[in-house]
Design a protein around this motif. Structure first.
Motif, PDB file in Angstrom:
ATOM      1  N   ALA A  31      17.335 -66.707  20.806  1.00  0.00           N
ATOM      2  CA  ALA A  31      17.214 -65.492  21.674  1.00  0.00           C
ATOM      3  C   ALA A  31      15.753 -64.710  20.972  1.00  0.00           C
ATOM      4  O   ALA A  31      15.102 -64.060  21.814  1.00  0.00           O
ATOM      5  CB  ALA A  31      18.396 -64.503  21.600  1.00  0.00           C
ATOM      6  N   ASN A  72      15.423 -71.508  25.232  1.00  0.00           N
ATOM      7  CA  ASN A  72      16.508 -70.846  24.979  1.00  0.00           C
ATOM      8  C   ASN A  72      17.876 -71.400  25.726  1.00  0.00           C
ATOM      9  O   ASN A  72      18.920 -71.474  25.310  1.00  0.00           O
ATOM     10  CB  ASN A  72      16.266 -69.485  25.061  1.00  0.00           C
ATOM     11  N   ASN A 107      17.902 -62.963  32.412  1.00  0.00           N
ATOM     12  CA  ASN A 107      16.643 -62.793  31.765  1.00  0.00           C
ATOM     13  C   ASN A 107      15.521 -63.459  32.411  1.00  0.00           C
ATOM     14  O   ASN A 107      14.385 -62.939  32.666  1.00  0.00           O
ATOM     15  CB  ASN A 107      16.614 -63.212  30.323  1.00  0.00           C
ATOM     16  N   GLU A 121      21.077 -73.097  24.173  1.00  0.00           N
ATOM     17  CA  GLU A 121      22.426 -72.519  24.533  1.00  0.00           C
ATOM     18  C   GLU A 121      23.202 -73.707  25.211  1.00  0.00           C
ATOM     19  O   GLU A 121      24.615 -73.718  24.767  1.00  0.00           O
ATOM     20  CB  GLU A 121      22.309 -71.468  25.606  1.00  0.00           C
ATOM     21  N   ARG A 152      34.431 -72.307  20.366  1.00  0.00           N
ATOM     22  CA  ARG A 152      34.801 -72.322  19.262  1.00  0.00           C
ATOM     23  C   ARG A 152      33.667 -71.390  18.481  1.00  0.00           C
ATOM     24  O   ARG A 152      32.514 -71.626  18.708  1.00  0.00           O
ATOM     25  CB  ARG A 152      35.001 -73.575  18.484  1.00  0.00           C
ATOM     26  N   TYR A 153      34.050 -70.449  17.937  1.00  0.00           N
ATOM     27  CA  TYR A 153      33.114 -69.642  16.968  1.00  0.00           C
ATOM     28  C   TYR A 153      32.504 -70.677  15.992  1.00  0.00           C
ATOM     29  O   TYR A 153      33.422 -71.327  15.115  1.00  0.00           O
ATOM     30  CB  TYR A 153      33.772 -68.418  16.351  1.00  0.00           C
ATOM     31  N   ASP A 154      31.311 -70.626  15.471  1.00  0.00           N
ATOM     32  CA  ASP A 154      30.761 -71.287  14.566  1.00  0.00           C
ATOM     33  C   ASP A 154      29.670 -70.604  13.984  1.00  0.00           C
ATOM     34  O   ASP A 154      28.655 -70.205  14.890  1.00  0.00           O
ATOM     35  CB  ASP A 154      30.364 -72.803  15.061  1.00  0.00           C
ATOM     36  N   ALA A 181      26.291 -72.291  15.236  1.00  0.00           N
ATOM     37  CA  ALA A 181      26.144 -72.057  16.703  1.00  0.00           C
ATOM     38  C   ALA A 181      25.347 -70.786  16.751  1.00  0.00           C
ATOM     39  O   ALA A 181      24.468 -70.499  17.490  1.00  0.00           O
ATOM     40  CB  ALA A 181      27.475 -72.115  17.439  1.00  0.00           C
ATOM     41  N   LYS A 182      26.030 -69.784  16.063  1.00  0.00           N
ATOM     42  CA  LYS A 182      25.437 -68.370  16.248  1.00  0.00           C
ATOM     43  C   LYS A 182      23.986 -68.137  15.577  1.00  0.00           C
ATOM     44  O   LYS A 182      23.241 -67.643  16.447  1.00  0.00           O
ATOM     45  CB  LYS A 182      26.267 -67.556  15.235  1.00  0.00           C
ATOM     46  N   VAL A 232      29.939 -77.089  20.409  1.00  0.00           N
ATOM     47  CA  VAL A 232      30.993 -76.579  19.990  1.00  0.00           C
ATOM     48  C   VAL A 232      31.858 -75.831  20.970  1.00  0.00           C
ATOM     49  O   VAL A 232      32.873 -75.319  20.571  1.00  0.00           O
ATOM     50  CB  VAL A 232      30.633 -75.079  18.872  1.00  0.00           C
ATOM     51  N   GLY A 233      31.707 -75.791  22.369  1.00  0.00           N
ATOM     52  CA  GLY A 233      32.375 -75.309  23.554  1.00  0.00           C
ATOM     53  C   GLY A 233      32.545 -74.060  22.964  1.00  0.00           C
ATOM     54  O   GLY A 233      31.559 -73.112  22.672  1.00  0.00           O
ATOM     55  N   LYS A 280      21.721 -69.865  18.466  1.00  0.00           N
ATOM     56  CA  LYS A 280      21.702 -69.157  19.639  1.00  0.00           C
ATOM     57  C   LYS A 280      20.836 -67.863  19.182  1.00  0.00           C
ATOM     58  O   LYS A 280      20.010 -67.474  20.211  1.00  0.00           O
ATOM     59  CB  LYS A 280      23.012 -68.851  20.089  1.00  0.00           C
ATOM     60  N   ASP A 281      21.107 -67.278  18.282  1.00  0.00           N
ATOM     61  CA  ASP A 281      20.557 -65.908  17.697  1.00  0.00           C
ATOM     62  C   ASP A 281      19.218 -66.237  17.675  1.00  0.00           C
ATOM     63  O   ASP A 281      18.000 -65.422  17.917  1.00  0.00           O
ATOM     64  CB  ASP A 281      20.859 -65.387  16.384  1.00  0.00           C
ATOM     65  N   GLU A 339      20.309 -67.709  34.496  1.00  0.00           N
ATOM     66  CA  GLU A 339      19.717 -66.856  33.364  1.00  0.00           C
ATOM     67  C   GLU A 339      19.184 -65.423  33.819  1.00  0.00           C
ATOM     68  O   GLU A 339      18.137 -65.695  34.477  1.00  0.00           O
ATOM     69  CB  GLU A 339      18.872 -67.551  32.505  1.00  0.00           C
TER      70      GLU A 339
HETATM   71  N1  LIG Z   1      30.037 -70.598  19.742  1.00  0.00           N
HETATM   72  C1  LIG Z   1      29.539 -69.461  19.161  1.00  0.00           C
HETATM   73  N2  LIG Z   1      29.626 -69.130  17.882  1.00  0.00           N
HETATM   74  C2  LIG Z   1      29.063 -68.274  17.311  1.00  0.00           C
HETATM   75  N3  LIG Z   1      28.501 -67.258  17.978  1.00  0.00           N
HETATM   76  C3  LIG Z   1      28.315 -67.529  19.168  1.00  0.00           C
HETATM   77  C4  LIG Z   1      28.619 -68.520  20.031  1.00  0.00           C
HETATM   78  N4  LIG Z   1      28.368 -68.510  21.178  1.00  0.00           N
HETATM   79  C5  LIG Z   1      27.654 -67.508  21.399  1.00  0.00           C
HETATM   80  N5  LIG Z   1      27.723 -66.731  20.029  1.00  0.00           N
HETATM   81  C6  LIG Z   1      27.086 -65.309  19.926  1.00  0.00           C
HETATM   82  O1  LIG Z   1      26.790 -64.694  21.332  1.00  0.00           O
HETATM   83  C7  LIG Z   1      25.534 -64.494  21.600  1.00  0.00           C
HETATM   84  C8  LIG Z   1      25.369 -64.675  23.175  1.00  0.00           C
HETATM   85  O2  LIG Z   1      25.695 -65.874  23.499  1.00  0.00           O
HETATM   86  P1  LIG Z   1      24.861 -66.695  24.492  1.00  0.00           P
HETATM   87  O3  LIG Z   1      23.363 -67.003  23.959  1.00  0.00           O
HETATM   88  O4  LIG Z   1      25.780 -68.049  24.778  1.00  0.00           O
HETATM   89  O5  LIG Z   1      24.813 -65.606  25.829  1.00  0.00           O
HETATM   90  P2  LIG Z   1      23.647 -65.340  26.767  1.00  0.00           P
HETATM   91  O6  LIG Z   1      24.057 -63.974  27.567  1.00  0.00           O
HETATM   92  O7  LIG Z   1      23.432 -66.396  27.261  1.00  0.00           O
HETATM   93  O8  LIG Z   1      22.565 -64.992  25.657  1.00  0.00           O
HETATM   94  P3  LIG Z   1      20.893 -64.614  25.943  1.00  0.00           P
HETATM   95  O9  LIG Z   1      21.007 -63.106  26.621  1.00  0.00           O
HETATM   96  O10 LIG Z   1      20.224 -64.848  24.811  1.00  0.00           O
HETATM   97  O11 LIG Z   1      20.538 -65.546  27.308  1.00  0.00           O
HETATM   98  C9  LIG Z   1      24.778 -65.415  20.695  1.00  0.00           C
HETATM   99  O12 LIG Z   1      23.300 -64.972  20.341  1.00  0.00           O
HETATM  100  C10 LIG Z   1      25.621 -65.440  19.503  1.00  0.00           C
HETATM  101  O13 LIG Z   1      25.575 -64.292  18.492  1.00  0.00           O
END
Ligand SMILES: Nc1ncnc2c1ncn2[C@@H]1O[C@H](COP(=O)(O)OP(=O)(O)OP(=O)(O)O)[C@@H](O)[C@H]1O
Length: 131
Positions: free
Chosen positions: A105, A78, A36, A82, A92-94, A97-98, A89-90, A101-102, A34
């Motif tokens: 974050a 976080n 961050n 994640e 796949r967009y969901d 899931a969004k 969901v792997g 994760k949002d 990570e």
């Molecule tokens: N499977 C999914 N379905 C829908 N949206 C997703 C999916 N995976 C990721 N996202 C979108 O992409 C963004 C970033 O994904 P992810 O959290 O995996 O990346 P990251 O760079 O590790 O984020 P962070 O900076 O919070 O650590 C999510 O906040 C979400 O909006």
């Protein structure tokens, strides 16, 4: 022929040392994977250097430690969210899931913002003395 490869552990830890090793691996995984988290570590280092430089009192150290821990805690949570979302969901967009994760974050962002406010509040008197 060598001995058969040991199956990766999927059950409970049998020794405290095993539990410690896995906890350490978890901490290292967050730092390594990570970006961050590495920024949070640098920020925490800066805060400690500033605290030492300003000779802050014990109460102020407690608030600074709390602020640092708050951000680390949020980043660890976080990362867990994640990983769980990715597991479910792997690629796949969901929409859920969004959302998960949002929100995770957003938690980190709020924690970081609150940490900055705590830091400014407790360091302000020391910084004012410098002026
Ligand atoms: N499977 C999914 N379905 C829908 N949206 C997703 C999916 N995976 C990721 N996202 C979108 O992409 C963004 C970033 O994904 P992810 O959290 O995996 O990346 P990251 O760079 O590790 O984020 P962070 O900076 O919070 O650590 C999510 O906040 C979400 O909006």
């Amino acid at each position: 022929m060598g001995s058969p490869a040991k199956a990766p552990q999927t059950g409970k830890n049998r020794h405290f040392s095993q539990a410690l090793r896995h906890a350490g691996a978890g901490i290292w995984a967050v730092i390594k994977n990570e970006r961050n988290m590495r920024s949070h570590l640098v920020s925490a280092g800066v805060v400690v250097v500033v605290g030492l430089g300003l000779h802050v009192d014990l109460n102020t150290w407690c608030w600074l430690a709390l602020a640092i821990a708050l951000v680390w805690f949020a980043e660890f949570l976080n990362t867990v969210i994640e990983a769980l979302v990715n597991l479910i969901v792997g690629q796949r967009y969901d929409e859920n899931a969004k959302l998960a994760k949002d929100v995770a974050a957003g938690l980190v962002l709020l924690a970081a913002g609150l940490a900055v406010v705590i830091g400014l509040l407790v360091l302000a008197p020391y910084l004012a003395d410098l002026i």
